[in-house]
Design a protein around this motif. Structure first.
Motif, short mmCIF file in Angstrom:
data_model
loop_
_atom_site.label_atom_id
_atom_site.label_comp_id
_atom_site.label_asym_id
_atom_site.label_seq_id
_atom_site.Cartn_x
_atom_site.Cartn_y
_atom_site.Cartn_z
N ASP A 104 51.61 37.98 34.99
CA ASP A 104 52.65 38.96 35.24
C ASP A 104 52.49 40.21 34.37
O ASP A 104 53.22 41.17 34.53
CB ASP A 104 54.04 38.36 34.96
N GLN A 105 51.55 40.19 33.44
CA GLN A 105 51.37 41.30 32.51
C GLN A 105 50.12 42.11 32.87
O GLN A 105 49.29 41.66 33.65
CB GLN A 105 51.21 40.73 31.09
N SER A 106 50.02 43.30 32.32
CA SER A 106 48.79 44.08 32.51
C SER A 106 48.01 44.04 31.20
O SER A 106 48.59 43.99 30.11
CB SER A 106 49.11 45.51 32.92
N PHE A 107 46.69 44.08 31.30
CA PHE A 107 45.82 43.94 30.15
C PHE A 107 44.76 45.04 30.14
O PHE A 107 44.43 45.60 31.18
CB PHE A 107 45.15 42.56 30.16
N LYS A 108 44.23 45.29 28.97
CA LYS A 108 43.20 46.31 28.79
C LYS A 108 41.98 46.04 29.66
O LYS A 108 41.40 46.95 30.23
CB LYS A 108 42.82 46.37 27.31
N VAL A 109 41.57 44.78 29.73
CA VAL A 109 40.44 44.37 30.58
C VAL A 109 41.01 43.70 31.82
O VAL A 109 41.75 42.71 31.72
CB VAL A 109 39.50 43.41 29.82
N ALA A 110 40.69 44.25 32.98
CA ALA A 110 41.18 43.70 34.25
C ALA A 110 40.05 43.70 35.28
O ALA A 110 39.22 44.61 35.28
CB ALA A 110 42.36 44.51 34.76
N HIS A 111 40.05 42.68 36.10
CA HIS A 111 39.06 42.56 37.17
C HIS A 111 39.75 42.05 38.42
O HIS A 111 40.81 41.42 38.35
CB HIS A 111 37.95 41.57 36.78
N THR A 112 39.13 42.27 39.55
CA THR A 112 39.62 41.68 40.79
C THR A 112 39.29 40.19 40.75
O THR A 112 38.46 39.73 39.95
CB THR A 112 38.93 42.30 42.03
N ASP A 113 39.90 39.45 41.65
CA ASP A 113 39.62 38.01 41.72
C ASP A 113 38.14 37.77 41.99
O ASP A 113 37.52 36.90 41.38
CB ASP A 113 40.50 37.37 42.80
N ALA A 114 37.56 38.56 42.88
CA ALA A 114 36.13 38.40 43.20
C ALA A 114 35.26 38.68 41.98
O ALA A 114 34.27 37.98 41.74
CB ALA A 114 35.74 39.33 44.35
N GLU A 115 35.63 39.68 41.19
CA GLU A 115 34.87 39.98 39.97
C GLU A 115 34.97 38.86 38.95
O GLU A 115 33.97 38.49 38.32
CB GLU A 115 35.36 41.30 39.36
N TRP A 116 36.19 38.28 38.80
CA TRP A 116 36.34 37.15 37.87
C TRP A 116 35.46 35.99 38.32
O TRP A 116 34.83 35.32 37.50
CB TRP A 116 37.79 36.69 37.78
N ARG A 117 35.40 35.73 39.62
CA ARG A 117 34.58 34.63 40.13
C ARG A 117 33.10 34.83 39.80
O ARG A 117 32.38 33.87 39.57
CB ARG A 117 34.78 34.44 41.62
N LYS A 118 32.66 36.09 39.82
CA LYS A 118 31.26 36.38 39.49
C LYS A 118 30.99 36.27 37.99
O LYS A 118 29.91 35.88 37.58
CB LYS A 118 30.88 37.78 39.98
N LEU A 119 31.98 36.63 37.18
CA LEU A 119 31.81 36.64 35.73
C LEU A 119 31.88 35.25 35.10
O LEU A 119 31.28 35.01 34.04
CB LEU A 119 32.89 37.50 35.07
N LEU A 120 32.62 34.34 35.72
CA LEU A 120 32.91 33.03 35.14
C LEU A 120 32.29 31.91 35.96
O LEU A 120 32.10 32.05 37.17
CB LEU A 120 34.43 32.81 35.06
#
Length: 148
Positions: free
Chosen positions: A32-48
């Motif tokens: 529910d919060q905003s953060f300095k580092v943000a990615h789309t769901d697709a980007e998170w899937r690629k990163l992790l």
């Protein structure tokens, strides 16, 4: 006619309804919060990795004793898998005998917390202060000096 049994049953039923309502209230989450580092769901899937994604983005739970970080004992700093922010010093790591890496103190300004009311209890969820990735939960049964 009112009987003592009926009053007792009504009281127990009322308490159960109150508890069900109390634990069904939506809790604030890191999502529910905003953060300095943000990615789309697709980007998170690629990163992790799939396991990291499940835990980090959806508060999943890895199997106890499955993390290689459990057996990591070298001096140094543990960093966030999502944004590489330094989170914990190895000096604060301890064996909680839970099967998950545990720390009694994060580095300054490294983590945030929110109240987590899932699973019928109130507990504290911990997330990375920079990207919001879920890191686990804090419990009050740890070692000194904090007991967490």
């Amino acid at each position: 006619m009112l009987k003592r049994r009926n009053l007792l049953l009504a009281g127990v039923g009322g308490a159960a309804l109150f508890a069900a309502w109390r634990y069904s209230l939506p809790a604030a989450t890191a999502a529910d919060q905003s953060f300095k580092v943000a990615h789309t769901d697709a980007e998170w899937r690629k990163l992790l990795t799939p396991q990291q994604y499940s835990v980090f983005r959806h508060e999943g739970t890895e199997r106890p004793y499955s993390s290689p970080l459990n057996d990591e004992h070298r001096p140094g700093t543990f960093t966030c898998a999502g944004c590489q922010l330094d989170l914990f010093s190895s000096e604060t790591k301890f064996d909680s005998r839970t099967g998950w890496p545990s720390f009694w103190k994060p580095l300054d300004n490294a983590v945030g917390t929110v109240s987590d009311r899932t699973l019928g209890m109130i507990r504290t969820a911990v997330h990375c202060a920079q990207c919001g990735g879920h890191l686990g939960h804090v419990f009050n049964d740890g070692p000194k000096p904090t007991g967490q």
